[in-house]
Design a protein around this motif. Structure first.
Motif, mmCIF file in Angstrom:
data_model
loop_
_atom_site.group_PDB
_atom_site.id
_atom_site.type_symbol
_atom_site.label_atom_id
_atom_site.label_comp_id
_atom_site.label_asym_id
_atom_site.label_seq_id
_atom_site.Cartn_x
_atom_site.Cartn_y
_atom_site.Cartn_z
ATOM 1 N N LEU A 143 77.391 19.277 83.518
ATOM 2 C CA LEU A 143 76.822 20.622 83.438
ATOM 3 C C LEU A 143 77.799 21.588 82.771
ATOM 4 O O LEU A 143 77.401 22.454 81.985
ATOM 5 C CB LEU A 143 76.456 21.135 84.839
ATOM 6 N N GLN A 144 79.083 21.427 83.090
ATOM 7 C CA GLN A 144 80.079 22.308 82.473
ATOM 8 C C GLN A 144 80.253 22.011 80.976
ATOM 9 O O GLN A 144 80.600 22.900 80.204
ATOM 10 C CB GLN A 144 81.417 22.178 83.200
ATOM 11 N N ALA A 145 79.988 20.772 80.581
ATOM 12 C CA ALA A 145 80.135 20.384 79.171
ATOM 13 C C ALA A 145 78.938 20.839 78.324
ATOM 14 O O ALA A 145 79.014 20.864 77.092
ATOM 15 C CB ALA A 145 80.308 18.876 79.054
ATOM 16 N N LEU A 146 77.853 21.191 78.995
ATOM 17 C CA LEU A 146 76.633 21.602 78.286
ATOM 18 C C LEU A 146 76.819 22.995 77.693
ATOM 19 O O LEU A 146 77.168 23.935 78.412
ATOM 20 C CB LEU A 146 75.466 21.608 79.278
ATOM 21 N N ASP A 147 76.607 23.139 76.401
ATOM 22 C CA ASP A 147 76.759 24.443 75.735
ATOM 23 C C ASP A 147 75.448 25.212 75.847
ATOM 24 O O ASP A 147 74.504 25.004 75.080
ATOM 25 C CB ASP A 147 77.131 24.238 74.261
ATOM 26 N N LEU A 148 75.405 26.123 76.813
ATOM 27 C CA LEU A 148 74.167 26.865 77.080
ATOM 28 C C LEU A 148 73.789 27.819 75.948
ATOM 29 O O LEU A 148 72.634 28.237 75.845
ATOM 30 C CB LEU A 148 74.301 27.641 78.398
ATOM 31 N N GLN A 149 74.773 28.169 75.120
ATOM 32 C CA GLN A 149 74.484 29.073 73.991
ATOM 33 C C GLN A 149 73.674 28.375 72.901
ATOM 34 O O GLN A 149 72.992 29.023 72.105
ATOM 35 C CB GLN A 149 75.798 29.595 73.384
ATOM 36 N N GLN A 150 73.758 27.042 72.871
ATOM 37 C CA GLN A 150 73.130 26.287 71.783
ATOM 38 C C GLN A 150 71.786 25.654 72.174
ATOM 39 O O GLN A 150 71.077 25.116 71.318
ATOM 40 C CB GLN A 150 74.083 25.174 71.316
ATOM 41 N N ALA A 186 75.048 11.443 80.423
ATOM 42 C CA ALA A 186 75.946 11.680 81.564
ATOM 43 C C ALA A 186 75.215 11.588 82.898
ATOM 44 O O ALA A 186 75.796 11.198 83.917
ATOM 45 C CB ALA A 186 76.609 13.049 81.430
ATOM 46 N N ILE A 187 73.903 11.971 82.908
ATOM 47 C CA ILE A 187 73.101 11.940 84.134
ATOM 48 C C ILE A 187 71.851 11.111 83.841
ATOM 49 O O ILE A 187 70.795 11.647 83.483
ATOM 50 C CB ILE A 187 72.723 13.367 84.600
ATOM 51 N N PRO A 188 71.947 9.776 83.945
ATOM 52 C CA PRO A 188 70.840 8.908 83.531
ATOM 53 C C PRO A 188 69.597 8.995 84.415
ATOM 54 O O PRO A 188 68.500 8.668 83.976
ATOM 55 C CB PRO A 188 71.441 7.500 83.584
ATOM 56 N N ASP A 189 69.752 9.456 85.659
ATOM 57 C CA ASP A 189 68.614 9.527 86.584
ATOM 58 C C ASP A 189 67.715 10.710 86.212
ATOM 59 O O ASP A 189 68.104 11.873 86.358
ATOM 60 C CB ASP A 189 69.125 9.677 88.018
ATOM 61 N N ALA A 190 66.495 10.415 85.743
ATOM 62 C CA ALA A 190 65.575 11.461 85.290
ATOM 63 C C ALA A 190 65.200 12.412 86.424
ATOM 64 O O ALA A 190 65.017 13.627 86.189
ATOM 65 C CB ALA A 190 64.310 10.830 84.706
ATOM 66 N N GLY A 191 65.099 11.892 87.646
ATOM 67 C CA GLY A 191 64.764 12.737 88.791
ATOM 68 C C GLY A 191 65.847 13.754 89.092
ATOM 69 O O GLY A 191 65.554 14.919 89.386
ATOM 70 N N SER A 194 68.256 38.052 76.994
ATOM 71 C CA SER A 194 68.990 37.952 75.724
ATOM 72 C C SER A 194 68.547 36.743 74.901
ATOM 73 O O SER A 194 68.860 36.634 73.712
ATOM 74 C CB SER A 194 70.490 37.842 76.002
ATOM 75 N N GLY A 195 67.822 35.817 75.555
ATOM 76 C CA GLY A 195 67.383 34.605 74.871
ATOM 77 C C GLY A 195 68.221 33.389 75.199
ATOM 78 O O GLY A 195 67.817 32.255 74.951
ATOM 79 N N HIS A 196 69.424 33.627 75.748
ATOM 80 C CA HIS A 196 70.306 32.514 76.111
ATOM 81 C C HIS A 196 69.951 31.976 77.491
ATOM 82 O O HIS A 196 69.400 32.683 78.329
ATOM 83 C CB HIS A 196 71.772 32.953 76.085
ATOM 84 N N PHE A 197 70.319 30.715 77.720
ATOM 85 C CA PHE A 197 70.040 30.073 79.000
ATOM 86 C C PHE A 197 71.228 30.204 79.958
ATOM 87 O O PHE A 197 72.378 30.358 79.531
ATOM 88 C CB PHE A 197 69.726 28.587 78.788
ATOM 89 N N ASP A 198 70.932 30.126 81.269
ATOM 90 C CA ASP A 198 71.975 30.118 82.295
ATOM 91 C C ASP A 198 71.423 29.394 83.524
ATOM 92 O O ASP A 198 70.229 29.135 83.634
ATOM 93 C CB ASP A 198 72.380 31.548 82.660
ATOM 94 N N TRP A 199 72.350 29.084 84.434
ATOM 95 C CA TRP A 199 71.973 28.412 85.678
ATOM 96 C C TRP A 199 71.732 29.435 86.773
ATOM 97 O O TRP A 199 72.393 30.468 86.826
ATOM 98 C CB TRP A 199 73.083 27.457 86.118
ATOM 99 N N ARG A 200 70.804 29.119 87.674
ATOM 100 C CA ARG A 200 70.556 29.986 88.826
ATOM 101 C C ARG A 200 71.638 29.801 89.894
ATOM 102 O O ARG A 200 71.709 30.588 90.832
ATOM 103 C CB ARG A 200 69.192 29.667 89.438
ATOM 104 N N PHE A 201 72.448 28.745 89.778
ATOM 105 C CA PHE A 201 73.563 28.568 90.708
ATOM 106 C C PHE A 201 74.871 28.939 90.006
ATOM 107 O O PHE A 201 74.971 28.914 88.787
ATOM 108 C CB PHE A 201 73.625 27.135 91.258
#
Length: 257
Positions: free
Chosen positions: A127-134, A148-153, A167-174
């Motif tokens: 999750l930290q490696a995911l670039d939310l800006q892109q 990195a997370i093979p389990d679809a569930g 702003s159009g960018h994504f973020d986590w609720r946690f």
């Protein structure tokens, strides 16, 4: 700190539900619809999750203090408490806090009062490696997390908390950064400062290894009146995998308290 986010519905005795790590109060939505027929169900976002504010330290005990403060703020005098996974640890810490008044019963879902290995670390790293800006949409995020997370569930569960800013960018609720920092604290056993006297039900997913026979001694060390129900064919999320059976178990337990 301002109060925690919660949703309340139904009528009858108060039943407070606490979700697990990376979750939100929505995790219990389908189960609560059935329970609301005979209970006042209060689903709560833990600190640093959902729409609740975060904390300087997201330890189990700091979260428990925030839950207790919220219960007091809402003027609740008597209540039943349920927690799943991390929420179960928080619930045990609440129940074992000397300032906790009015607890009628405790339900702990698929977690024990012990130290756990840091098996969420690969998820946190991904999750930290995911670039939310892109990211362009959730499907894009799902594709990037797949290796990195093979389990679809598990990916689907996590992506429920991904949202798009104005702003159009994504973020986590946690609060990913604080949860990553304090993850070692979350792996620890909850601090239970007094024996949990109210009736306590542990609900285990039959296919889950979070709760085992080896945990009986630790459970009896903190709970005066523990019992166990196993939901066969369910994993770590029995409330999502077997909601009808899960609901019946909760209702039966509460009817005998």
């Amino acid at each position: 700190m301002s109060g925690l986010n919660s949703q309340q519905a139904g009528q009858g005795p108060v039943f407070i539900m606490l979700h697990g790590l990376f979750g939100s109060l929505d995790n219990f939505r389908s189960v609560s619809l059935h329970l609301e027929r005979s209970l006042t169900v209060l689903r709560m976002d833990l600190p640093g999750h959902g729409l609740s504010p975060s904390l300087p330290t997201l330890s189990i005990e700091a979260m428990a203090d925030a839950v207790l403060a919220e219960i007091d703020q809402l003027g609740i005098k008597e209540f039943h408490l349920l927690g799943h996974s991390l929420g179960g640890k928080v619930a045990m810490s609440v129940a074992g806090n000397p300032s906790c008044q009015g607890l009628q019963s405790l339900c702990v879902v698929d977690i024990a009062p012990r130290q756990y290995k840091p098996h969420h670390q690969p998820i946190i790293d991904a999750l930290q490696a995911l670039d939310l800006q892109q990211i362009t949409d959730r499907r894009d995020a799902d594709l990037q997390l797949r290796n990195a997370i093979p389990d679809a569930g598990v990916r689907a569960f996590l992506l429920k908390s991904l949202y798009r800013h104005d702003s159009g960018h994504f973020d986590w609720r946690f609060d990913l950064q604080q949860l990553a920092t304090d993850y070692p604290l979350i792996c620890r056993p909850p601090i239970v400062n007094r024996t949990i006297e109210p009736p306590t039900l542990f609900i285990k997913g039959g296919d889950s290894d979070y709760l085992g026979a080896d945990d009986e001694t630790g459970i009896k060390a903190v709970c005066a009146h523990p019992s166990l129900k196993i939901i066969v064919g369910a994993g770590h999320w029995p409330h999502a995998e077997k909601p009808a059976q899960f609901t019946r178990i909760c209702q039966e337990f509460l009817s005998h308290v």
